[in-house]
Design an enzyme around this catalytic site. Structure first.
Site, PDB file in Angstrom:
ATOM      1  N   ALA A  63       1.297   3.133  20.647  1.00 50.15           N
ATOM      2  CA  ALA A  63      -0.128   3.354  20.398  1.00 50.15           C
ATOM      3  C   ALA A  63      -0.367   4.743  19.812  1.00 50.15           C
ATOM      4  O   ALA A  63      -1.196   4.934  18.927  1.00 50.15           O
ATOM      5  CB  ALA A  63      -0.912   3.194  21.690  1.00 50.15           C
ATOM      6  N   GLU A  64       0.414   5.707  20.321  1.00 53.13           N
ATOM      7  CA  GLU A  64       0.275   7.079  19.847  1.00 53.13           C
ATOM      8  C   GLU A  64       0.724   7.160  18.382  1.00 53.13           C
ATOM      9  O   GLU A  64       0.074   7.791  17.544  1.00 53.13           O
ATOM     10  CB  GLU A  64       1.127   8.000  20.732  1.00 53.13           C
ATOM     11  CG  GLU A  64       1.281   9.430  20.258  1.00 53.13           C
ATOM     12  CD  GLU A  64      -0.028  10.207  20.278  1.00 53.13           C
ATOM     13  OE1 GLU A  64      -1.033   9.669  20.793  1.00 53.13           O
ATOM     14  OE2 GLU A  64      -0.059  11.335  19.755  1.00 53.13           O
ATOM     15  N   LYS A  90      33.105  -3.395   5.592  1.00 53.08           N
ATOM     16  CA  LYS A  90      32.530  -3.925   4.350  1.00 53.08           C
ATOM     17  C   LYS A  90      31.349  -4.801   4.754  1.00 53.08           C
ATOM     18  O   LYS A  90      31.510  -5.917   5.235  1.00 53.08           O
ATOM     19  CB  LYS A  90      33.550  -4.726   3.559  1.00 53.08           C
ATOM     20  CG  LYS A  90      33.000  -5.169   2.206  1.00 53.08           C
ATOM     21  CD  LYS A  90      34.089  -5.592   1.256  1.00 53.08           C
ATOM     22  CE  LYS A  90      33.569  -5.727  -0.161  1.00 53.08           C
ATOM     23  NZ  LYS A  90      32.508  -6.717  -0.312  1.00 53.08           N
TER      24      LYS A  90
END
Ligand code: IVH
Length: 699
Positions: A37-38, A124
């Site tokens: 939320a922050e 790879k």
């Protein structure tokens, strides 16, 4: 906005720096620094600021990650330095490493007595190559490989990938082109395909296609919704940077710039070191969260790379050393059916023999009618077959482009005329059910064999040595039909066993002893061994703990069953249906006499355990405990191991390569522990509460 007085450009720069820091912590380090939320609040502040003052928008602003406008086609980009391909060593044995090293030594003119060459060994990745151009530390362009000289501009799309920094950390060179692989994790791929299918959209055959399809979108907003990942593995054009002396140090430097670099890499000396890496990664391959199709060896010293140079657009200093392919194409010749323990009638693909995952495969599972419909697989199709590790080979899907003419859709029930091929009983498929089932129960030899094998399995009553071959013979000869028959000396004797194919006197004696030993069992193992649908090991343990004695379990009605933790109406009905069958009751009552039950079953769980009544989810590989060991420890402390994460979960114990369960736990704010954290919790109370040392995330 908090301070209207501040200079908007300075405020935007501060917000960007803060958002970048949180993104790096979240996406690259996997160690969130702020609640979501922050983060969202800071993000919106920056968006508002940029909307009000368009002049403060910069190309590295995280707000560009949400995807700009769709374009009509991807623009061409000429690469400053060509994007080369890499020579592939197809010999998948150690010889692949030996041949490469020999070529390098010859090209460098090294004497036999000269010390071994040092290599950088890495994975790879099976995705698509990308060139990321950073100028003064800011991502200004991202381009696909294309034909190696000219690629496609996918800058807005790449900006939506949170794992790719929009600005490099630390003091950045004037120009730094980073090369690497965009790929999709397997769990992300599964989830994407599930949601694509649910939305009636195209499903992808494998993570690589999904990654390519997701990146090469004209509308970056689509890419933004796709779960793409990235690993850096090399450089393109570089200006204004004091290059390190080795490739290994280049990768260290890229990691320090904030780019994701895969941890599975090492320096290796000579062909032995390379072969060892190849072997180690082959073992790891299954548990990696993403696909690899081999490993890559690179001469570590950059000056030696220069000396070695290129042949026909392939560097002499690098090679890809492959693994046997896990996915190949072949022809679907027909569909057979197999009947399992619970009566599930499984369609099995008959294939043109094909070498995949290191073995020749002629059959592969098609799972069930639901899957056949979803994938639209038809007899005569070219199909992709996958065999990964010890997993049963499966048909991934048809290659639609290769279908010639009209092929009829396959209908399992029609193909078997609604009749079980093993016993002639009716086969039914409930509405909304993917699976068709034979109604023959233990009358059906296929179900009867599987039921015996399950009853005798290690986690059930554990009859050591009672395998496929013997069960087949015992059932086919009419000697044994139910688990109870195993304990009947008139049916299973030393003479009878010794008379079976591939059995001598000695094996007969051993098997008879194993059967007798299996009489010493526990209620939990016994209930699990019955093979009741939806009653797995955990539920069986719950039932045993709750009822304590077989009599009480057999007498339970629905209400009594529903009192058992985690037993819901579905499981309760499966149990009641099973116990309502007269022949199941008969078998159980014979076994009740034949087994040697412990004096007292551990009744209710001890009330002193450190994890009393707690629900714990295990995910990933723990450093020293096996899954069984961890489960045993948790249960001994009064806890319960459950399969999926919900709000009711108390702890998630996460090891390496933990996937979606860990993510879910993070979302729900469930306490996450590593192995040390778990051990800490298990210590007796007087040894102190968990000190947070082993915790990854606090409560
Ligand atoms: S180095 C000059 N390293 O394999 C060497 N390539 O042809 C350039 N690939 O499509 C490539 N993992 O995207 C390198 N660790 C790795 C790689 C890797 C995957 C891909 C690359 C390209 C192909 C090489």
């Amino acid at each position: 906005m908090t301070s209207g007085l501040e200079d908007p450009a300075a405020r935007a720069a501060a917000l960007r720096a803060e958002l970048e820091r949180h993104e790096y912590a979240y996406y690259v380090l996997d160690a969130p620094t702020v609640p979501d939320a922050e983060y969202d609040r800071l993000f919106r502040d920056l968006q508002d600021l940029e909307a009000a003052h368009p002049e403060v928008l910069t190309p590295d602003s995280p707000t560009l990650r949400v995807g700009g406008r769709p374009s009509s086609e991807l623009a061409a980009v000429a690469h400053a330095l060509p994007m080369l391909s890499i020579h592939t060593e197809t010999d998948t044995t150690d010889q692949g490493a030996v041949s490469f090293d020999a070529r390098v030594r010859r090209a460098l003119g090294l004497e036999v007595s000269a010390p071994p060459v040092t290599y950088a060994a890495e994975l790879k990745f099976d995705g698509l190559a990308i060139n990321l151009r950073y100028e003064q530390g800011v991502l200004v362009q991202a381009a696909t490989r294309g034909d190696g000289s000219t690629g496609e501009d996918v800058t807005p799309n790449v900006r939506t990938l949170h794992r790719i920094p929009l600005r490099l950390r630390g003091a950045a060179p004037a120009v730094l082109e980073v090369r690497g692989e965009i790929y999709m994790r397997r769990d992300d791929f599964e989830r994407l395909n599930a949601s694509q299918a649910a939305a009636g959209q195209k499903v992808f055959v494998n993570p690589r296609n999904a990654a390519a399809g997701s990146l090469r979108q004209l509308d970056p907003a689509i890419t933004a919704r796709r779960p793409l990942s990235f690993f850096a593995y090399g450089l393109g054009e570089v200006q204004g940077w004091a290059m390190p002396a080795t490739h290994s140090e280049v990768l260290d430097a890229l990691a320090a710039f904030g780019l994701p670099v895969c941890e599975h890499r090492c320096r290796a000396d000579g062909p032995e070191g390379l072969a060892l890496f190849h072997q180690e990664m082959a073992v790891l391959r299954e548990s990696l969260p993403f696909d690899i199709d081999g490993v890559v060896y690179k001469v570590d010293r950059l000056d030696l790379q220069q000396t070695l140079g290129f042949v026909s657009r392939e560097p002499r200093w690098a090679v890809a050393h492959k693994y046997p392919a896990q996915e190949v194409a072949t022809r679907l010749l027909g569909i057979d059916v197999q009947v399992g323990r619970t009566g599930a009638v499984t369609p099995v693909a008959r294939l043109e023999p094909v070498f995949v995952g290191g073995v020749t495969v002629t059959n592969a599972t098609l799972h069930n009618q639901g899957e056949i419909d979803r994938k639209d697989v038809r007899v005569g199709d070219w199909v992709i077959v996958r065999r990964a590790g010890d997993v049963i080979p499966e048909v991934v899907g048809p290659i639609a482009e290769r279908r010639e003419g009209e092929l009829p859709r396959y209908d399992l029930l029609e193909a078997i005329s609604h009749v079980c091929p093993e016993c002639g009983s009716h086969v039914v498929r409930g509405e909304d059910e993917a699976v068709a089932r034979c109604t023959g129960g233990l009358f059906c030899p296929a179900q009867c064999k599987q039921a015996l094998l399950h009853f005798a399995s290690r986690r059930a009553v554990d009859v050591d040595g009672l395998g496929d071959q013997i069960v087949n013979q015992l059932v086919n000869a009419g000697i044994v039909r139910t688990p109870a028959d195993l304990y009947d000396p008139a049916r299973v004797s030393q003479e009878v066993l010794a008379g079976l194919e591939r059995m001598g006197e000695k094996s007969a004696v051993n098997l008879l002893a194993a059967i007798d030993k299996s009489r010493d069992t526990s209620l939990a193992r016994f209930i699990f061994g019955l093979g009741i649908r939806n009653v797995g090991e955990t539920t069986a343990k719950d039932l045993a703990r709750h009822f304590g004695k077989l009599e009480f379990f057999l007498a339970a009605d629905e209400a009594a069953l529903l009192e058992v933790p985690d037993v819901g109406p579905v499981v309760a009905h499966c149990i009641l249906d099973f116990l309502a069958e007269a022949h199941n009751r008969e078998v159980i009552s014979v076994l009740q006499r034949e087994m040697r039950w412990p004096e007292t079953e551990p009744a209710a769980r001890p009330s002193v355990g450190a994890l009393n009544g707690k629900k714990v989810v295990l995910t990933g590989t723990l450093p020293s405990l096996s899954r069984d060991e961890a489960t045993a420890l948790i249960e001994a402390a009064g806890g319960k191991v459950v399969g999926s994460v919900s709000k009711k979960t108390d702890y998630v114990v996460a090891g390496s390569d933990a996937g979606s369960k860990l993510e879910k736990a993070q979302q729900l704010g469930v306490t996450i522990l590593d192995e040390d954290g778990l051990r800490c919790l298990l210590k007796p109370a007087d040894a102190g509460a968990p000190d947070g040392q082993g915790m990854l995330f606090g409560e």
